[in-house]
Design an enzyme around this catalytic site. Structure first.
Site, PDB file in Angstrom:
ATOM      1  N   PRO A  58     -72.374  65.654  61.245  1.00 49.58           N
ATOM      2  CA  PRO A  58     -72.261  65.324  62.919  1.00 49.58           C
ATOM      3  C   PRO A  58     -72.342  64.487  63.631  1.00 49.58           C
ATOM      4  O   PRO A  58     -71.528  62.770  63.846  1.00 49.58           O
ATOM      5  CB  PRO A  58     -72.973  66.085  63.347  1.00 49.58           C
ATOM      6  CG  PRO A  58     -73.211  67.186  62.704  1.00 49.58           C
ATOM      7  CD  PRO A  58     -72.814  67.031  61.628  1.00 49.58           C
ATOM      8  N   GLY A 109     -70.067  59.122  59.756  1.00 44.35           N
ATOM      9  CA  GLY A 109     -68.907  59.591  59.349  1.00 44.35           C
ATOM     10  C   GLY A 109     -68.466  58.432  58.427  1.00 44.35           C
ATOM     11  O   GLY A 109     -68.979  58.138  57.060  1.00 44.35           O
ATOM     12  N   ASP A 166     -61.773  56.317  47.209  1.00 41.31           N
ATOM     13  CA  ASP A 166     -60.765  54.658  46.030  1.00 41.31           C
ATOM     14  C   ASP A 166     -59.856  55.876  46.180  1.00 41.31           C
ATOM     15  O   ASP A 166     -58.084  55.635  46.139  1.00 41.31           O
ATOM     16  CB  ASP A 166     -60.766  54.311  45.079  1.00 41.31           C
ATOM     17  CG  ASP A 166     -62.583  53.681  45.528  1.00 41.31           C
ATOM     18  OD1 ASP A 166     -62.213  53.036  46.664  1.00 41.31           O
ATOM     19  OD2 ASP A 166     -63.217  53.205  44.699  1.00 41.31           O
ATOM     20  N   ARG A 222     -57.722  57.377  49.191  1.00 43.01           N
ATOM     21  CA  ARG A 222     -57.450  56.528  50.452  1.00 43.01           C
ATOM     22  C   ARG A 222     -55.639  56.562  49.418  1.00 43.01           C
ATOM     23  O   ARG A 222     -54.752  55.870  50.616  1.00 43.01           O
ATOM     24  CB  ARG A 222     -57.937  55.284  50.202  1.00 43.01           C
ATOM     25  CG  ARG A 222     -59.287  55.197  50.943  1.00 43.01           C
ATOM     26  CD  ARG A 222     -60.589  54.951  51.261  1.00 43.01           C
ATOM     27  NE  ARG A 222     -61.112  55.377  51.908  1.00 43.01           N
ATOM     28  CZ  ARG A 222     -62.577  54.446  51.748  1.00 43.01           C
ATOM     29  NH1 ARG A 222     -62.834  53.147  51.335  1.00 43.01           N
ATOM     30  NH2 ARG A 222     -63.395  54.754  52.176  1.00 43.01           N
ATOM     31  N   ARG A 273     -26.915  58.416  70.295  1.00 45.27           N
ATOM     32  CA  ARG A 273     -26.529  58.387  71.379  1.00 45.27           C
ATOM     33  C   ARG A 273     -25.945  57.294  71.641  1.00 45.27           C
ATOM     34  O   ARG A 273     -26.460  56.475  71.713  1.00 45.27           O
ATOM     35  CB  ARG A 273     -27.682  58.348  71.236  1.00 45.27           C
ATOM     36  CG  ARG A 273     -28.729  57.849  73.096  1.00 45.27           C
ATOM     37  CD  ARG A 273     -28.864  59.301  73.553  1.00 45.27           C
ATOM     38  NE  ARG A 273     -29.352  59.896  75.148  1.00 45.27           N
ATOM     39  CZ  ARG A 273     -29.246  59.636  75.747  1.00 45.27           C
ATOM     40  NH1 ARG A 273     -28.916  60.969  75.891  1.00 45.27           N
ATOM     41  NH2 ARG A 273     -29.863  60.094  76.886  1.00 45.27           N
ATOM     42  N   GLN A 308     -28.945  45.084  70.226  1.00 43.08           N
ATOM     43  CA  GLN A 308     -29.994  44.798  69.856  1.00 43.08           C
ATOM     44  C   GLN A 308     -31.542  44.876  69.860  1.00 43.08           C
ATOM     45  O   GLN A 308     -32.133  44.745  69.119  1.00 43.08           O
ATOM     46  CB  GLN A 308     -29.810  43.050  70.043  1.00 43.08           C
ATOM     47  CG  GLN A 308     -30.402  42.037  68.784  1.00 43.08           C
ATOM     48  CD  GLN A 308     -30.509  40.154  69.207  1.00 43.08           C
ATOM     49  OE1 GLN A 308     -30.274  40.221  70.099  1.00 43.08           O
ATOM     50  NE2 GLN A 308     -29.671  39.622  68.249  1.00 43.08           N
ATOM     51  N   GLU A 362     -61.019  59.478  55.627  1.00 45.72           N
ATOM     52  CA  GLU A 362     -61.081  58.502  54.512  1.00 45.72           C
ATOM     53  C   GLU A 362     -61.821  57.324  54.626  1.00 45.72           C
ATOM     54  O   GLU A 362     -60.786  56.361  53.843  1.00 45.72           O
ATOM     55  CB  GLU A 362     -60.020  59.295  53.171  1.00 45.72           C
ATOM     56  CG  GLU A 362     -60.116  60.822  52.471  1.00 45.72           C
ATOM     57  CD  GLU A 362     -58.900  61.160  52.235  1.00 45.72           C
ATOM     58  OE1 GLU A 362     -59.380  60.438  51.418  1.00 45.72           O
ATOM     59  OE2 GLU A 362     -58.630  62.538  52.333  1.00 45.72           O
ATOM     60  N   GLY A 363     -61.966  56.566  55.509  1.00 43.66           N
ATOM     61  CA  GLY A 363     -62.135  55.316  55.944  1.00 43.66           C
ATOM     62  C   GLY A 363     -61.297  54.582  56.420  1.00 43.66           C
ATOM     63  O   GLY A 363     -60.040  54.980  57.013  1.00 43.66           O
TER      64      GLY A 363
HETATM   65  N1  CAA Z   1     -66.579  53.060  44.184  1.00 41.06           N
HETATM   66  C1  CAA Z   1     -68.422  53.105  42.930  1.00 41.06           C
HETATM   67  N2  CAA Z   1     -69.326  52.397  43.826  1.00 41.06           N
HETATM   68  C2  CAA Z   1     -68.804  51.953  45.182  1.00 41.06           C
HETATM   69  C3  CAA Z   1     -67.965  51.688  45.950  1.00 41.06           C
HETATM   70  C4  CAA Z   1     -67.058  52.451  45.351  1.00 41.06           C
HETATM   71  N3  CAA Z   1     -65.976  51.935  46.016  1.00 41.06           N
HETATM   72  N4  CAA Z   1     -68.098  51.189  46.689  1.00 41.06           N
HETATM   73  C5  CAA Z   1     -69.756  50.641  46.706  1.00 41.06           C
HETATM   74  N5  CAA Z   1     -70.351  51.622  45.965  1.00 41.06           N
HETATM   75  C6  CAA Z   1     -71.464  51.478  45.326  1.00 41.06           C
HETATM   76  C7  CAA Z   1     -71.772  50.187  45.662  1.00 41.06           C
HETATM   77  O1  CAA Z   1     -71.829  49.019  44.365  1.00 41.06           O
HETATM   78  C8  CAA Z   1     -73.731  50.306  46.239  1.00 41.06           C
HETATM   79  O2  CAA Z   1     -73.730  50.283  44.927  1.00 41.06           O
HETATM   80  P1  CAA Z   1     -75.897  49.706  44.301  1.00 41.06           P
HETATM   81  O3  CAA Z   1     -76.377  50.877  45.675  1.00 41.06           O
HETATM   82  O4  CAA Z   1     -75.967  50.144  42.791  1.00 41.06           O
HETATM   83  O5  CAA Z   1     -76.188  48.721  45.377  1.00 41.06           O
HETATM   84  C9  CAA Z   1     -73.423  51.308  46.326  1.00 41.06           C
HETATM   85  O6  CAA Z   1     -72.451  51.889  46.612  1.00 41.06           O
HETATM   86  C10 CAA Z   1     -73.656  50.745  47.853  1.00 41.06           C
HETATM   87  O7  CAA Z   1     -72.565  50.166  48.906  1.00 41.06           O
HETATM   88  P2  CAA Z   1     -72.698  49.377  49.508  1.00 41.06           P
HETATM   89  O8  CAA Z   1     -73.913  48.393  50.041  1.00 41.06           O
HETATM   90  O9  CAA Z   1     -71.486  48.704  49.746  1.00 41.06           O
HETATM   91  O10 CAA Z   1     -72.195  50.365  51.505  1.00 41.06           O
HETATM   92  P3  CAA Z   1     -72.196  50.943  52.649  1.00 41.06           P
HETATM   93  O11 CAA Z   1     -73.839  51.259  53.598  1.00 41.06           O
HETATM   94  O12 CAA Z   1     -72.583  49.362  53.237  1.00 41.06           O
HETATM   95  O13 CAA Z   1     -71.155  51.443  52.831  1.00 41.06           O
HETATM   96  C11 CAA Z   1     -68.494  51.788  53.357  1.00 41.06           C
HETATM   97  C12 CAA Z   1     -69.511  50.598  52.386  1.00 41.06           C
HETATM   98  C13 CAA Z   1     -67.674  50.933  52.502  1.00 41.06           C
HETATM   99  C14 CAA Z   1     -69.098  50.995  54.404  1.00 41.06           C
HETATM  100  C15 CAA Z   1     -68.684  52.872  53.075  1.00 41.06           C
HETATM  101  O14 CAA Z   1     -69.790  53.926  53.471  1.00 41.06           O
HETATM  102  C16 CAA Z   1     -67.663  53.526  53.633  1.00 41.06           C
HETATM  103  O15 CAA Z   1     -66.106  53.610  52.865  1.00 41.06           O
HETATM  104  N6  CAA Z   1     -67.899  54.372  54.760  1.00 41.06           N
HETATM  105  C17 CAA Z   1     -66.354  55.239  54.977  1.00 41.06           C
HETATM  106  C18 CAA Z   1     -66.852  56.841  54.793  1.00 41.06           C
HETATM  107  C19 CAA Z   1     -65.079  58.126  54.255  1.00 41.06           C
HETATM  108  O16 CAA Z   1     -64.656  57.067  53.949  1.00 41.06           O
HETATM  109  N7  CAA Z   1     -65.531  58.882  54.511  1.00 41.06           N
HETATM  110  C20 CAA Z   1     -64.566  59.966  55.177  1.00 41.06           C
HETATM  111  C21 CAA Z   1     -64.816  61.323  54.607  1.00 41.06           C
HETATM  112  S1  CAA Z   1     -63.461  62.191  53.761  1.00 41.06           S
HETATM  113  C22 CAA Z   1     -62.747  62.998  55.384  1.00 41.06           C
HETATM  114  O17 CAA Z   1     -62.669  61.656  55.555  1.00 41.06           O
HETATM  115  C23 CAA Z   1     -63.201  64.393  55.628  1.00 41.06           C
HETATM  116  C24 CAA Z   1     -61.406  64.298  54.501  1.00 41.06           C
HETATM  117  O18 CAA Z   1     -61.471  66.073  54.056  1.00 41.06           O
HETATM  118  C25 CAA Z   1     -60.297  64.041  54.872  1.00 41.06           C
END
Ligand code: CAA
Length: 381
Positions: free
Chosen positions: A128, A131, A240, A243, A268, A279, A363-364
């Site tokens: 909550p 996100g 990843d 997305r 239509r 156009q 998913e971001g």
């Molecule tokens: N793959 C692997 N590792 C990764 C990565 C990736 N793609 N991206 C970052 N990391 C690692 C980094 O290397 C880093 O490692 P260290 O701890 O060793 O340094 C660590 O993760 C932290 O990375 P960041 O410093 O970049 O982290 P951040 O706090 O700045 O966050 C962010 C980055 C991109 C904002 C991330 O938090 C993010 O993607 N947020 C969005 C979350 C999201 O997509 N939520 C959706 C949930 S699912 C949903 O929507 C519901 C559903 O059921 C469909």
């Protein structure tokens, strides 16, 4: 980039298209209205091999590539975006993660039934209060001997009410922030797990989304994925792939709205001629078509990058950003082309428009995708 599809890729695309037309199209409007989860058609998608498209056959999947996967999500989403996300979550957010990070024993136990469609999976990261800031988890997992005890509340879980297994992310050492998190496979039938509020959503209304609470839920250590501390990175890596799936969903929605607009503009009449002869309409059609083509290239490119091995975070983020914003733009213009008819529930245009919006959020968000793309550009990440 050569996007000539292989025989295998064309076969899965045609199978998904055929199934969507025959089995999903007749119920799409009705389940959007009622919000009921389409258990029957989801089961059939499993029987057709669509629930674990990229999972090797030895683990119950279809053993195909990421391009095949996006083609299937695109075709299904073109007819019903709810089915599109149900499919995408099970394939990308669950099966992909299990295949990548689980032990052989865990794969036999969880991946085989999920990839073969005998069970349904969900992904539980969001809470909550967090996100986009996904590392800020409050759900706790405390180690007690050979099991963890889980407490807390998760939210926005797609497939949640229908899921048998869920990948759960929880804090094991909150003082370490994202480095103090772990991933688990949760059996939703065990005591201590309870489904919470079902979200009343704007779009993708037949894909059930809910909260879940954990009240002293006991989970064996053997259900942890990877090591303690790996949770956040596992979530990011799985997202990843997620997305790419959502980019294909967005592409499918946009295509449906575009094709309906082309057809309607040729039927239509206004001021003594077909509206396709104006156009103003032609320019909308041209822009829709161009943006969809650009989206398709980005979506397929991300899938090809994934199939070639190595990191594909940037390509997945670009595909999702562009395809989702295209879906929103195209569905808005599609209603404009249809005028009052597009605003009515008698046509599916307003459903496409409502369904498109979520692709810019889950998913971001688009802002998070831009963050990922900018970091890749500026920091080489
Ligand atoms: N793959 C692997 N590792 C990764 C990565 C990736 N793609 N991206 C970052 N990391 C690692 C980094 O290397 C880093 O490692 P260290 O701890 O060793 O340094 C660590 O993760 C932290 O990375 P960041 O410093 O970049 O982290 P951040 O706090 O700045 O966050 C962010 C980055 C991109 C904002 C991330 O938090 C993010 O993607 N947020 C969005 C979350 C999201 O997509 N939520 C959706 C949930 S699912 C949903 O929507 C519901 C559903 O059921 C469909």
């Amino acid at each position: 980039m050569d996007f000539q599809l292989t025989e295998e890729q064309r076969a899965i695309r045609d199978l998904a298209r055929d199934f969507a037309q025959k089995e999903i199209a007749p119920i799409a409007a009705q389940i959007d209205e009622s919000g009921e989860f389409p258990y029957e058609t989801v089961k059939k998608m499993g029987e057709l091999g669509l629930m674990g498209i990229e999972v090797p056959e030895k683990y119950g999947g279809a053993g195909l590539d990421a391009v095949s996967y996006v083609l299937a999500v695109e075709e299904i989403s073109k007819v019903c975006a709810s089915h599109g996300v149900i499919l995408s979550v099970n394939n990308s957010l669950v099966c992909y993660g299990l295949e990548k990070f689980c032990t052989e024993e865990q794969k036999q136990k969880f991946l085989v039934p999920l990839a073969s469609g005998k069970k349904l999976g969900a992904f539980s990261l969001t809470e909550p209060q967090s996100g986009s800031d996904a590392g800020n988890m409050k759900v706790r997992a405390v180690l007690e001997g050979d099991h963890y005890v889980i407490n807390g509340r998760k939210s926005w879980i797609t497939n949640g009410p229908a899921a048998d297994y869920m990948i759960l992310f929880a804090a094991t050492q909150p003082e370490l922030k994202h480095r103090g998190t772990a991933a688990f496979v949760v059996d939703t039938k065990l005591p201590g797990f309870e489904l919470g509020k079902k979200e009343p959503k704007l779009g993708i209304r037949a894909s059930a989304t809910c909260e879940a609470t954990y009240d002293n839920y006991k989970i064996p250590v053997s259900h942890r994925i990877g090591n303690e501390g790996d949770g956040f990175k596992i979530a990011m890596s799985i997202l990843d792939m997620g997305r790419i799936g959502i980019s294909a969903q967005a592409l499918g929605i946009a295509e449906a709205a575009y094709e309906a607009s082309v057809a309607y503009s040729k039927e239509r009449s206004a001021f003594g001629q077909k509206i396709s002869e104006f156009q103003a309409i032609q320019w909308m059609i041209a822009d829709m078509s161009t943006r969809i083509e650009a989206s398709r290239l980005l979506v397929y490119n991300a899938a090809v990058k994934k199939d070639s091995g190595g990191k594909f975070s940037r390509e997945a983020a670009m595909a999702k950003l562009f395809a989702s914003e295209t879906a929103m733009w195209v569905t808005t213009k599609a209603i404009q082309v249809h005028g009052g008819a597009g605003y009515s529930k008698e046509l599916p245009l307003e459903r496409y428009f409502r369904d498109a919006k979520i692709t810019e959020i889950y998913e971001g968000t688009s802002e998070i995708q831009r963050m990922v793309i900018a970091r890749a550009a500026l920091e080489g990440k």
